[in-house]
Design an enzyme around this catalytic site. Structure first.
Site, mmCIF file in Angstrom:
data_model
loop_
_atom_site.group_PDB
_atom_site.id
_atom_site.type_symbol
_atom_site.label_atom_id
_atom_site.label_comp_id
_atom_site.label_asym_id
_atom_site.label_seq_id
_atom_site.Cartn_x
_atom_site.Cartn_y
_atom_site.Cartn_z
ATOM 1 C CG ASN A 186 -0.395 -0.130 2.504
ATOM 2 O OD1 ASN A 186 0.792 -0.402 2.621
ATOM 3 N ND2 ASN A 186 -1.192 0.093 3.530
ATOM 4 C CD GLU A 194 3.250 -0.225 8.960
ATOM 5 O OE1 GLU A 194 4.371 0.093 8.547
ATOM 6 O OE2 GLU A 194 2.198 0.295 8.568
ATOM 7 C CB CYS A 206 -2.003 -1.069 8.685
ATOM 8 S SG CYS A 206 -0.548 -0.111 8.504
HETATM 9 O O1 G3P Z 1 -0.712 0.905 6.074
HETATM 10 C C1 G3P Z 1 0.463 1.601 6.131
HETATM 11 C C2 G3P Z 1 0.527 2.509 7.312
HETATM 12 O O2 G3P Z 1 1.854 2.696 7.654
HETATM 13 C C3 G3P Z 1 -0.290 3.742 7.154
HETATM 14 O O3 G3P Z 1 0.397 4.898 6.961
HETATM 15 O O4 G3P Z 1 0.617 7.311 6.582
HETATM 16 O O5 G3P Z 1 -1.467 6.138 5.884
HETATM 17 O O6 G3P Z 1 -1.012 6.475 8.284
HETATM 18 P P1 G3P Z 1 -0.418 6.293 6.921
#
Ligand code: G3P
Length: 438
Positions: A158, A213, A247
């Site tokens: 992603n 993660e 996520c």
């Molecule tokens: O799913 C990846 C995660 O690290 C989300 O990143 O920047 O969308 O909060 P962000």
């Protein structure tokens, strides 16, 4: 099908002897967009060996020079933002504007990493022995941070650029060599985001240090005194940006019954305005990454339907494209109350006390982030303390950035803490030299 992309190792682009390739399917057209080579086990072993050799020389490269090279890489990344972003649009259907933002954010991350690395790694510690009972001042301990060696990074689909450089940058500035296994859409979606493969890897890893993660089921707890317009705006942004494939997306709303109708109405009004379509048009909602992902999301939706959830919109899907959907009156016996759709579908569970919300949040196997909306800061802090998640956002949707903030998941959501500073530290170990005076 066109060109098959080669792999890069030891300073050159190489062709694999496997004769096999992996198709990268465009989520929008569902046609093969690119092909990448599938390496043989022997080739992978050779890459690891080459990295071991290269690491020795890289670790001896002065820190200021490593930083200088990272700054240069950051500039190159930003300079080529357009073609890189185009790949993200075609490979993972990221909306065009967001794709450019990801590349620019990544360049900034690399530059910041270079600066932070110079500061963190440029300092060591001196300890003297007479502070510990029974010792004279005859031992001087010099300790500093040294690299781990070769780091293997496996970023998810992603954020193929940002979540790659968030590992590459810290590893390199700390003097490690790095082997990158780029995400292939299908294998990564069904592994890492759900967490199962991450857990399986952690069991096999033995003494190898890990940073992971994994998935999340980020809860959004809404109390009666919250600013309801702020809540609605954050739910829509938090749950539906990049079609929910983050996520850190809001994945369940736990809202006090007395304000639920008002918020659901506001969210629905905003969802009606979202643009649904191809990423090239800068749509808000774009096709999810694979057909199997769309099928999985549909399975959760159908389960909720059978068990009596209220559909605020009609369920609509064309290929991998799923229209945004809010499911109200979701109950704990529905799969979507616990599972991570990684798509534009959001369950709302009505609660009668903050404790009920905390209980649902903590009953999850995941513990990535969560958020609370209230005007009462004292209550917010107490609830934050009670939530078993790596981060709690007060009056905003969960999010990872800015990229120097600590970012970590509890329980099945991960191992270790990311964020530029923490990642640099995690890519090092401590080495001491003790000078013993006669
Ligand atoms: O799913 C990846 C995660 O690290 C989300 O990143 O920047 O969308 O909060 P962000």
């Amino acid at each position: 099908d066109g060109e098959v992309y080669r792999y890069y190792a030891d300073g050159e682009w190489r062709s694999s002897a496997s004769g096999k390739s992996v198709a990268i399917v465009n989520p929008t057209t569902r046609q093969t967009q690119y092909r990448v080579q599938a390496c043989t086990q022997e080739e992978v072993n050779k890459v690891m060996e080459a990295a071991k050799v290269a690491q020795k020389a890289w670790a001896r490269t002065p820190l200021w020079k490593r930083a200088e090279l990272l700054h240069k890489a950051a500039a190159i990344l930003k300079e080529h933002k357009a073609p890189i972003a185009e790949c993200l649009v075609k490979e993972i259907a990221k909306p065009a504007k967001d794709a450019v933002t990801e590349v620019v954010r990544s360049g900034d991350l690399v530059s910041y990493t270079a600066e932070e690395g110079v500061r963190i790694l440029g300092e060591g510690k001196l300890l003297v022995s007479d502070s510990f009972p029974g010792n004279e001042r005859n031992k001087y301990c010099l300790s500093s941070k040294i690299p781990l060696g070769v780091v293997l990074a496996i970023p998810p689909f992603n954020y193929p650029v940002n979540l790659a450089v968030s590992k590459i940058g810290p590893a390199l500035i700390a003097g490690n060599a790095l082997v990158l296994k780029p995400p292939t859409q299908v294998s990564l979606l069904h592994s890492f985001t759900g967490g199962d493969t991450g857990i399986a890897i952690s069991k096999k890893a033995g003494m190898v240090p890990l940073q992971m993660e994994l998935g999340g089921k980020d809860a959004c707890i809404v109390l009666e005194d919250a600013d309801l317009d702020l809540v609605a705006a954050n739910i829509v942004k938090g749950a539906f940006s990049y079609s929910g494939q983050r996520c850190t997306a809001v994945k369940v709303v736990l809202i006090m019954e007395s304000v639920a109708d008002a918020v659901v109405q506001k969210v629905n009004a905003k969802l009606a305005k979202l643009k649904v379509g191809p990423p090239e048009d800068n749509s808000d909602i774009t096709p999810v990454v694979t057909e199997s992902s769309a099928n999985f999301i549909e399975g959760l939706v159908m389960d909720a339907k059978e068990k009596g959830a209220t559909f605020c919109q009609e369920y609509r899907r064309e290929g991998n494209l799923i229209w945004p959907l809010l499911l109200d009156h979701v109950r704990p016996d529905m799969r979507i109350a616990w599972e991570e759709p990684f798509g534009p579908v959001l369950p709302v569970i009505r609660i009668n006390s903050a404790e009920e919300g905390i209980h649902h949040c903590n009953a999850s196997n995941f513990g990535l982030q969560g958020c609370i909306f209230t005007r009462d800061i004292n209550k917010a802090i107490l609830i934050s303390d009670a939530m078993e998640t790596g981060t709690v956002q007060i009056n905003s949707a969960p999010a990872r950035g800015p990229d120097h903030f600590p970012f970590q998941g509890l329980k099945d959501s991960g191992i270790g803490s990311q964020g530029i500073t923490n990642s640099i530290n995690m890519m090092t170990k401590v080495k001491s030299t003790v000078i013993n005076l006669p």
